[in-house]
Each structure stands twice: as structure tokens, then as C-alpha cells.
Design a protein around this motif. Structure first.
Motif, PDB file in Angstrom:
ATOM      1  N   LEU A 111      -3.016   5.825   6.824  1.00  0.00           N
ATOM      2  CA  LEU A 111      -2.877   5.533   5.402  1.00  0.00           C
ATOM      3  C   LEU A 111      -1.405   5.369   5.037  1.00  0.00           C
ATOM      4  O   LEU A 111      -1.039   4.467   4.275  1.00  0.00           O
ATOM      5  CB  LEU A 111      -3.509   6.645   4.567  1.00  0.00           C
ATOM      6  N   VAL A 112      -0.556   6.223   5.591  1.00  0.00           N
ATOM      7  CA  VAL A 112       0.881   6.120   5.336  1.00  0.00           C
ATOM      8  C   VAL A 112       1.411   4.786   5.865  1.00  0.00           C
ATOM      9  O   VAL A 112       2.210   4.112   5.199  1.00  0.00           O
ATOM     10  CB  VAL A 112       1.651   7.295   5.981  1.00  0.00           C
ATOM     11  N   LEU A 113       0.953   4.391   7.050  1.00  0.00           N
ATOM     12  CA  LEU A 113       1.374   3.118   7.608  1.00  0.00           C
ATOM     13  C   LEU A 113       0.909   1.954   6.724  1.00  0.00           C
ATOM     14  O   LEU A 113       1.682   1.024   6.452  1.00  0.00           O
ATOM     15  CB  LEU A 113       0.825   2.951   9.022  1.00  0.00           C
ATOM     16  N   ALA A 114      -0.340   2.011   6.276  1.00  0.00           N
ATOM     17  CA  ALA A 114      -0.860   0.958   5.400  1.00  0.00           C
ATOM     18  C   ALA A 114      -0.043   0.865   4.121  1.00  0.00           C
ATOM     19  O   ALA A 114       0.218  -0.233   3.605  1.00  0.00           O
ATOM     20  CB  ALA A 114      -2.332   1.234   5.077  1.00  0.00           C
ATOM     21  N   TRP A 115       0.402   2.011   3.608  1.00  0.00           N
ATOM     22  CA  TRP A 115       1.249   2.040   2.408  1.00  0.00           C
ATOM     23  C   TRP A 115       2.570   1.324   2.672  1.00  0.00           C
ATOM     24  O   TRP A 115       3.041   0.538   1.839  1.00  0.00           O
ATOM     25  CB  TRP A 115       1.475   3.490   2.006  1.00  0.00           C
ATOM     26  N   HIS A 116       3.152   1.568   3.827  1.00  0.00           N
ATOM     27  CA  HIS A 116       4.399   0.898   4.175  1.00  0.00           C
ATOM     28  C   HIS A 116       4.215  -0.611   4.315  1.00  0.00           C
ATOM     29  O   HIS A 116       5.098  -1.386   3.958  1.00  0.00           O
ATOM     30  CB  HIS A 116       4.979   1.468   5.477  1.00  0.00           C
ATOM     31  N   LEU A 117       3.071  -1.009   4.842  1.00  0.00           N
ATOM     32  CA  LEU A 117       2.795  -2.436   4.993  1.00  0.00           C
ATOM     33  C   LEU A 117       2.338  -3.058   3.675  1.00  0.00           C
ATOM     34  O   LEU A 117       2.202  -4.272   3.583  1.00  0.00           O
ATOM     35  CB  LEU A 117       1.732  -2.666   6.069  1.00  0.00           C
ATOM     36  N   CYS A 135       7.058  -3.367  18.402  1.00  0.00           N
ATOM     37  CA  CYS A 135       6.214  -3.100  19.566  1.00  0.00           C
ATOM     38  C   CYS A 135       5.575  -1.723  19.402  1.00  0.00           C
ATOM     39  O   CYS A 135       5.975  -0.925  18.539  1.00  0.00           O
ATOM     40  CB  CYS A 135       7.020  -3.155  20.866  1.00  0.00           C
ATOM     41  N   THR A 136       4.598  -1.454  20.236  1.00  0.00           N
ATOM     42  CA  THR A 136       3.868  -0.189  20.169  1.00  0.00           C
ATOM     43  C   THR A 136       4.797   1.014  20.310  1.00  0.00           C
ATOM     44  O   THR A 136       4.707   1.988  19.554  1.00  0.00           O
ATOM     45  CB  THR A 136       2.805  -0.145  21.278  1.00  0.00           C
ATOM     46  N   GLU A 137       5.708   0.947  21.264  1.00  0.00           N
ATOM     47  CA  GLU A 137       6.577   2.102  21.542  1.00  0.00           C
ATOM     48  C   GLU A 137       7.461   2.438  20.348  1.00  0.00           C
ATOM     49  O   GLU A 137       7.684   3.622  20.038  1.00  0.00           O
ATOM     50  CB  GLU A 137       7.442   1.827  22.778  1.00  0.00           C
ATOM     51  N   ARG A 138       7.972   1.445  19.666  1.00  0.00           N
ATOM     52  CA  ARG A 138       8.845   1.701  18.511  1.00  0.00           C
ATOM     53  C   ARG A 138       8.057   2.320  17.357  1.00  0.00           C
ATOM     54  O   ARG A 138       8.564   3.192  16.660  1.00  0.00           O
ATOM     55  CB  ARG A 138       9.534   0.425  18.074  1.00  0.00           C
ATOM     56  N   LEU A 139       6.827   1.862  17.171  1.00  0.00           N
ATOM     57  CA  LEU A 139       6.021   2.469  16.114  1.00  0.00           C
ATOM     58  C   LEU A 139       5.688   3.910  16.461  1.00  0.00           C
ATOM     59  O   LEU A 139       5.744   4.793  15.597  1.00  0.00           O
ATOM     60  CB  LEU A 139       4.738   1.662  15.889  1.00  0.00           C
ATOM     61  N   GLN A 140       5.379   4.163  17.722  1.00  0.00           N
ATOM     62  CA  GLN A 140       5.102   5.543  18.134  1.00  0.00           C
ATOM     63  C   GLN A 140       6.295   6.447  17.862  1.00  0.00           C
ATOM     64  O   GLN A 140       6.136   7.613  17.478  1.00  0.00           O
ATOM     65  CB  GLN A 140       4.744   5.581  19.620  1.00  0.00           C
ATOM     66  N   SER A 141       7.493   5.912  18.028  1.00  0.00           N
ATOM     67  CA  SER A 141       8.696   6.717  17.793  1.00  0.00           C
ATOM     68  C   SER A 141       8.902   7.007  16.310  1.00  0.00           C
ATOM     69  O   SER A 141       9.697   7.885  15.963  1.00  0.00           O
ATOM     70  CB  SER A 141       9.929   6.007  18.357  1.00  0.00           C
ATOM     71  N   GLU A 152       6.471  10.499  13.625  1.00  0.00           N
ATOM     72  CA  GLU A 152       6.916  11.770  13.040  1.00  0.00           C
ATOM     73  C   GLU A 152       7.559  11.540  11.677  1.00  0.00           C
ATOM     74  O   GLU A 152       7.363  12.322  10.745  1.00  0.00           O
ATOM     75  CB  GLU A 152       7.895  12.483  13.973  1.00  0.00           C
ATOM     76  N   ASP A 153       8.357  10.472  11.543  1.00  0.00           N
ATOM     77  CA  ASP A 153       8.975  10.148  10.263  1.00  0.00           C
ATOM     78  C   ASP A 153       7.909   9.842   9.215  1.00  0.00           C
ATOM     79  O   ASP A 153       8.022  10.262   8.058  1.00  0.00           O
ATOM     80  CB  ASP A 153       9.906   8.941  10.405  1.00  0.00           C
ATOM     81  N   LEU A 154       6.877   9.098   9.604  1.00  0.00           N
ATOM     82  CA  LEU A 154       5.801   8.784   8.670  1.00  0.00           C
ATOM     83  C   LEU A 154       5.095  10.054   8.224  1.00  0.00           C
ATOM     84  O   LEU A 154       4.749  10.208   7.045  1.00  0.00           O
ATOM     85  CB  LEU A 154       4.797   7.831   9.320  1.00  0.00           C
TER      86      LEU A 154
END
Length: 231
Positions: free
Chosen positions: A81-87, A111-117, A120-122
Motif C-alpha cells: 500500500l505504501v508503494l502504491a501511494w508512492h506510485l 530494478c528489483t534489488e534497488r526496490l528491496q533496498s 525499510e525506508d517505506l
């Protein structure tokens, strides 16, 4: 984030997306430099999108499941949900190309790896009162059927559990109240006020003002709760 398999709205939904965007500007934290890593690439970000986008050129419900699997996040996790809010995604279960490119560019994820990193911030944004309020308000328009002004009760209960279930001591009781109530859904005013109620009213309801400007829904909840406690 409960997934609803809806049809992708046509161009007529553009007005709704613009309204949603204007009301819920994402709170973006400064991007952390990635030492030695390649700079963000729009081209790589677009290619990443096309790994999931189908013939409709959109990440739909089935592709969303694969996306969640790749980033190792359950679809029902509040992080989605937090990611959807950012998008600034307008519809649950869908990410359009424009939403993906705009949001991932702001997050500097290609890329997948950068989003995974960034996960925690999200997650930390949920502890920021202002950001959480915006996410909570965004959730109303994001999860409701766009031809309805209110949020149907089943969806409302699921989203409230996701957003408040672990932090509001009275949530289990409020959930029971909704289960037995006459209400078939929650309108925007009721939705917004549930958050304010959860933040300002003590679990024993001792500071609840019956003459305050609360929706009738919450007056009825307090009366129901007190009657159960008395019995």
C-alpha cells in the motif's frame, strides 16, 4: 494489500487519477547514494516494467503476484500500500506504465534489488504521523470501487485491519461493532474520522465528547461499547 481483480479503467478515469494525485502528494525521502552502483536508468526502469506488463501494457493482478514474489513481499503486506501511494496508483491491483515510471523514478528504483533496498525506508514512513495520515487517506480512494462514493464494508474492514489493526488497541472491538452494525460501507468523512478517533480517544473512551463533531457512526460505537462494558 487486498487484491481485487477489476477491469482496468479506460481513459475516462483520467480525471479521477488527476484528482487523486493532487490530494495525495507522496512524501519522498532523500535518495541514499549507492556507492559504486550505476546511476538510475529510465531505460532500465521501463524494461523492468515490461517484465510484468501484459498485452494491456499494465501490471495487473496476476503480474502483481509475481512482482510481490520477486521483491519478497506478500501482496497483503502494508508495504504494498505504501508503494502504491508512492506510485500514486489509482486502482488496486494495477500499476500503469505512467504510474510505475513516475513513482520508481522518484524512489530511484530501476530494478528489483534497488526496490528491496528501499523497503525499510517505506516501512519507516508508517511511523511518520503526517505520512501515515496521507497513506490512510489515500487508501480510501485507492481501494473503493470507482463507481461508488463509499467504501464497501468488507473492503473497509480489511483496509482498517491493515492500517490500524496492530496499533489501535480498540480495533478488535471496533471491528466487532462493524460486524453487527447496520452499515453497509463507510463514506469518506467516516473513514477520515476513524483515524482521528483512534489517535485522540483513549481506549477507555473517557475523553470522548458526545457533543463533539464526530460522525453518528462513532457516537453509536461508543454507546455500543459502553453498553457492552456495563453488562
Amino acid at each position: 494489500m487486498p487484491v481485487k481483480k477489476r477491469k482496468l479503467p479506460d481513459a475516462g478515469d483520467h480525471e479521477h487519477r488527476c484528482k487523486l494525485s493532487s490530494l495525495t502528494r507522496p512524501h519522498i525521502r532523500p535518495v541514499r547514494p549507492m556507492g559504486g552502483a550505476k546511476p538510475f536508468s529510465s531505460k532500465r526502469c521501463l524494461a523492468w516494467f515490461h517484465e510484468y506488463a501484459g498485452p494491456d501494457k499494465v501490471v495487473g493482478p496476476e503480474a502483481m503476484e509475481k512482482f510481490c514474489e520477486d521483491i519478497r513481499v506478500e501482496p497483503e503486506n502494508i508495504i504494498m500500500l505504501v508503494l502504491a501511494w508512492h506510485l500514486e496508483a489509482a486502482n488496486m491491483g494495477f500499476f500503469t506504465k505512467d504510474e510505475w515510471l513516475r513513482g520508481m523514478t522518484l524512489l530511484q528504483c530501476d530494478c528489483t534489488e534497488r526496490l528491496q533496498s528501499k523497503l525499510e525506508d517505506l516501512h519507516r514512513e508508517l511511523n511518520d504521523a503526517a505520512a501515515f495520515r496521507n497513506i490512510y487517506r489515500y487508501a480510501f480512494d485507492f481501494s473503493r470501487d470507482k463507481n461508488q462514493r463509499s467504501l464497501d464494508m468488507d473492503t473497509a474492514k480489511s483496509m482498517l485491519a491493515l492500517l490500524l489493526g496492530r496499533t489501535w488497541p480498540l480495533f478488535p472491538v471496533f471491528h466487532q461493532f462493524l460486524e453487527q452494525s447496520k452499515y453497509k460501507g463507510l463514506n469518506k468523512d467516516q473513514w477520515y474520522n476513524v483515524l482521528e478517533f483512534s489517535r485522540t480517544i483513549k481506549p477507555d473512551l473517557s475523553n470522548y465528547d458526545e457533543d463533539g463533531a464526530w460522525p453518528v457512526l462513532l457516537d453509536e460505537f461508543v454507546e455500543w461499547r459502553k453498553s457492552r462494558s456495563a453488562s
